[in-house]
Design an enzyme around this catalytic site. Structure first.
Site, PDB file in Angstrom:
ATOM      1  N   HIS A   1       3.776   6.438  -6.863  1.00 33.95           N
ATOM      2  CA  HIS A   1       2.926   7.479  -7.446  1.00 33.95           C
ATOM      3  C   HIS A   1       3.580   8.857  -7.266  1.00 33.95           C
ATOM      4  O   HIS A   1       3.697   9.643  -8.221  1.00 33.95           O
ATOM      5  CB  HIS A   1       1.556   7.452  -6.766  1.00 33.95           C
ATOM      6  CG  HIS A   1       0.519   8.304  -7.413  1.00 33.95           C
ATOM      7  ND1 HIS A   1      -0.745   8.485  -6.897  1.00 33.95           N
ATOM      8  CD2 HIS A   1       0.546   9.061  -8.555  1.00 33.95           C
ATOM      9  CE1 HIS A   1      -1.444   9.282  -7.678  1.00 33.95           C
ATOM     10  NE2 HIS A   1      -0.676   9.661  -8.680  1.00 33.95           N
TER      11      HIS A   1
ATOM     12  N   HIS B   1       0.830  -1.210   0.000  1.00 27.89           N
ATOM     13  CA  HIS B   1       0.000   0.000   0.000  1.00 27.89           C
ATOM     14  C   HIS B   1       0.864   1.259   0.000  1.00 27.89           C
ATOM     15  O   HIS B   1       0.674   2.163  -0.832  1.00 27.89           O
ATOM     16  CB  HIS B   1      -0.904  -0.030   1.235  1.00 27.89           C
ATOM     17  CG  HIS B   1      -1.859   1.113   1.347  1.00 27.89           C
ATOM     18  ND1 HIS B   1      -3.185   1.014   1.001  1.00 27.89           N
ATOM     19  CD2 HIS B   1      -1.689   2.392   1.772  1.00 27.89           C
ATOM     20  CE1 HIS B   1      -3.785   2.170   1.206  1.00 27.89           C
ATOM     21  NE2 HIS B   1      -2.893   3.027   1.680  1.00 27.89           N
ATOM     22  N   GLU B   2       1.816   1.314   0.932  1.00 34.83           N
ATOM     23  CA  GLU B   2       2.650   2.521   1.047  1.00 34.83           C
ATOM     24  C   GLU B   2       3.573   2.690  -0.159  1.00 34.83           C
ATOM     25  O   GLU B   2       3.848   3.823  -0.579  1.00 34.83           O
ATOM     26  CB  GLU B   2       3.446   2.485   2.349  1.00 34.83           C
ATOM     27  CG  GLU B   2       2.603   2.424   3.612  1.00 34.83           C
ATOM     28  CD  GLU B   2       1.550   3.522   3.708  1.00 34.83           C
ATOM     29  OE1 GLU B   2       1.686   4.562   3.033  1.00 34.83           O
ATOM     30  OE2 GLU B   2       0.568   3.316   4.440  1.00 34.83           O
TER      31      GLU B   2
END
Length: 601
Positions: free
Chosen positions: A394, A387-388
């Site tokens: 991004h 997730h991180e």
């Protein structure tokens, strides 16, 4: 559990390397003094803008100083979070925050001054080649003109801001500091402290007596204050209605969504599409009832894991291997960025005394996208790492491909890349694990994530919009009315498998997101967009993955978030991405039932 180590006892390779921001604390101090000495540069622009050259110089100056300040703040807050008991770094973060306030104050004149430029003139400036990196910002400012009031009116609204925040402040103080709950009691008569923080954990207990006790004790406390809390929520809604009316928006929702240029159709499409597919959630509650072997499924049975006590040890080294393999569909360049982060100390891995809890991705333009973890050897931490890294890659792409003023991204899309990575990881693990119980555990986690994020948050969004509509039509928001609306929505969403009671009708009173002005729907849209995009990448191959990277990850805020997602392959004004996400949920239900029957045999 062993004794927690100090920061000094951490192995260097398991900590983040902040020397790429500042080589030392002394270098930080020098940068601090340099930025502080430049704050008065704003003064030369306060006379207004009589030429495009002067405006361009102001924009570049403000951006450059902002970039320097951001690096200063990131260094300070990361240093503080690695050991919050270290007074030196607590003071450093406080100093950085103070300087940020001074910077904001010094440049607070900028937007009002730009708005004094005639609309046609500002549009002409935006079309000049020299303004290329600021064009989108100027276009956005021009679009806000119809809702900007006179100087005197704006000043009045600004001064009323503190008063308008009173309902949420009162609620926050009550919910976080004042309300208390009677201890929960388990089947053996043992008492368990009941708090906001451990409520859901108690609802996950195998002891149904404990679950029921925690549930009833918590909601009975809220029920005692429902009339007061109905008025704090009504007060919050009133501020939204007043602000929208004062500025000339069509409604509270129109104002809230226009901040990110989100068409209201997105909200309505989400609610309608989820409503059209509630049979899937009803099917899940039926599975839950059957699997738990309950004659009567209660709302306090909704959190207990269907699959528990599964051996799923996951060291950090093993997690890195799973992560890299799972994200292969995104191509060599993406994997090389992940590898760079793993090899070059972007991640602060393990707990130590004083370290901030939880996990996050942080950084700014000109720094690495750092990740804070508090690693425990379990599969949930692997998903947190994925997730991180979704956030971090991004940010990495956005900062490499956009100027700093366009390198951030809207909250509307902020969780897409992170949830996308989790979806790829879940798919890969399901296809490569050999233990059926581990597969069931993963599926249970995925189904719960979907239930809690897409279905539940959409229910919240529907409730939030209904109460705003009631107030805008002149109806009072009493406790009875709020209970009625929330209770009916709960029954509609969770279906006939659940045996309802009146306690759940007052759940609205414990949800702080209802004080955040049309925020919750973005959890559902972001999760749906990620599920749809990951499904496309897994089914479409290299070209689809490249489109996701080029049209989404690299775009920052260079376009409206709804357009960025559309170019990446998901049109959130249509039902298709939400429907695709629901197909993923349906597939997971099928897999879950199939594995259950296999194990039961």
């Amino acid at each position: 559990m062993g004794k927690l180590i100090t920061r000094e006892q951490q192995e260097v390779e398991n900590t983040w390397d902040l020397s790429s921001i500042f080589e030392s604390d002394q270098a930080f101090d020098q940068a601090f003094e340099s930025i502080e000495s430049k704050l008065d540069q704003a003064e030369k622009f306060k006379g207004g803008f009589d030429s495009s050259d002067k405006l361009l110089e102001a924009l570049k100056t403000e951006r450059e100083l902002g970039n320097e300040l951001s690096k200063l703040y990131v260094y300070a807050h990361l240093k503080h979070d690695q050991d919050t008991s270290n007074d030196t770094y607590s003071a450093m973060e406080t100093r950085a925050r103070g300087l940020a306030v001074k910077f904001s104050s010094a440049w607070s004149f900028l937007v009002p001054a730009i708005m004094e430029i005639p609309e046609d003139t500002l549009q002409a400036y935006a079309e000049e080649d020299s303004f290329k990196e600021f064009k989108f910002d100027l276009i956005n400012l021009n679009k806000k003109r119809p809702y900007i009031l006179s100087d005197k009116e704006e000043q009045l609204l600004a001064e009323a801001g503190e008063v308008m925040h009173t309902p949420s402040q009162v609620y926050g103080m009550f919910n976080n500091a004042d309300i208390t709950f009677e201890a929960a009691v388990d089947k053996d008569g043992k008492t368990h402290e009941l708090t906001q923080g451990n409520f859901i954990e108690l609802l996950k207990s195998e002891d149904r007596v404990l679950r029921e006790s925690a549930y009833k004790n918590l909601y009975s406390s809220y029920d005692k204050f429902k009339n007061t809390l109905s008025q704090t929520l009504a007060g919050e809604v009133n501020t939204h209605v007043f602000s929208a009316s004062a500025r000339g928006y069509d409604s509270s929702r129109h104002q809230a969504l226009s901040n990110n240029h989100i068409p209201e159709k997105v909200y309505d499409t989400l609610v309608k599409t989820v409503n059209d597919n509630l049979h899937l959630l009803h099917r899940y509650t039926e599975i839950r009832k059957k699997f738990l072997e309950l004659d009567s499924l209660k709302m306090y049975d909704m959190y207990v894991p269907l699959v528990d006590d599964v051996d799923f040890n996951m060291t950090y080294d093993n997690a890195k291997e799973w992560l890299v393999k799972a994200l292969q569909p995104l191509g060599e360049e993406y994997i090389s960025i992940i590898q760079e982060g793993l090899d070059n100390r972007w991640v602060d891995v393990y707990q130590n005394k004083g370290k901030r809890t939880g996990a996050y991705s942080s950084g700014t333009y000109g720094t690495n996208p750092y990740i804070l973890m508090n690693w425990q050897d379990n599969v949930n931490n692997l998903f947190t790492l994925a997730h991180e890294f979704g956030h971090s890659v991004h940010s990495y792409y956005s900062r490499k491909n956009q100027p700093s003023n366009l390198s951030g991204y809207s909250i509307f899309v902020a969780e897409v890349a992170s949830t996308f990575n989790e979806a790829l990881l879940a798919d890969y693990m399901f296809n490569n694990l050999e233990d059926d119980k581990q597969k069931l555990y993963l599926l249970n986690e995925q189904l719960e994530g979907f239930r809690g994020t897409v279905f539940r948050q959409t229910m919240f969004a529907e409730f939030e919009h209904k109460i705003h509509q009631l107030r805008e039509s002149g109806q009072p928001l009493t406790a009875g009315k709020l209970n009625e609306v929330y209770g009916e929505l709960n029954k509609k969403y969770f279906g006939q498998a659940v045996d309802y009671d009146d306690a759940i009708s007052v759940e609205w009173a414990r949800i702080p997101h209802f004080y955040m002005n049309y925020y919750v729907y973005q959890y559902s849209t972001g999760y749906s967009a990620a599920a749809s995009l990951s499904k496309q990448v897994l089914e479409g191959g290299k070209d689809v993955a490249e489109r996701y990277i080029e049209e989404f990850l690299k775009k920052g805020s260079s376009n409206y978030p709804i357009e960025i997602l559309k170019n990446a392959g998901v049109d959130m004004t249509s039902s298709e991405p939400i429907q695709n996400a629901l197909l993923v949920f349906e597939k997971q239900l099928d897999q879950f039932e199939e594995l259950l029957s296999k194990i039961e045999k």
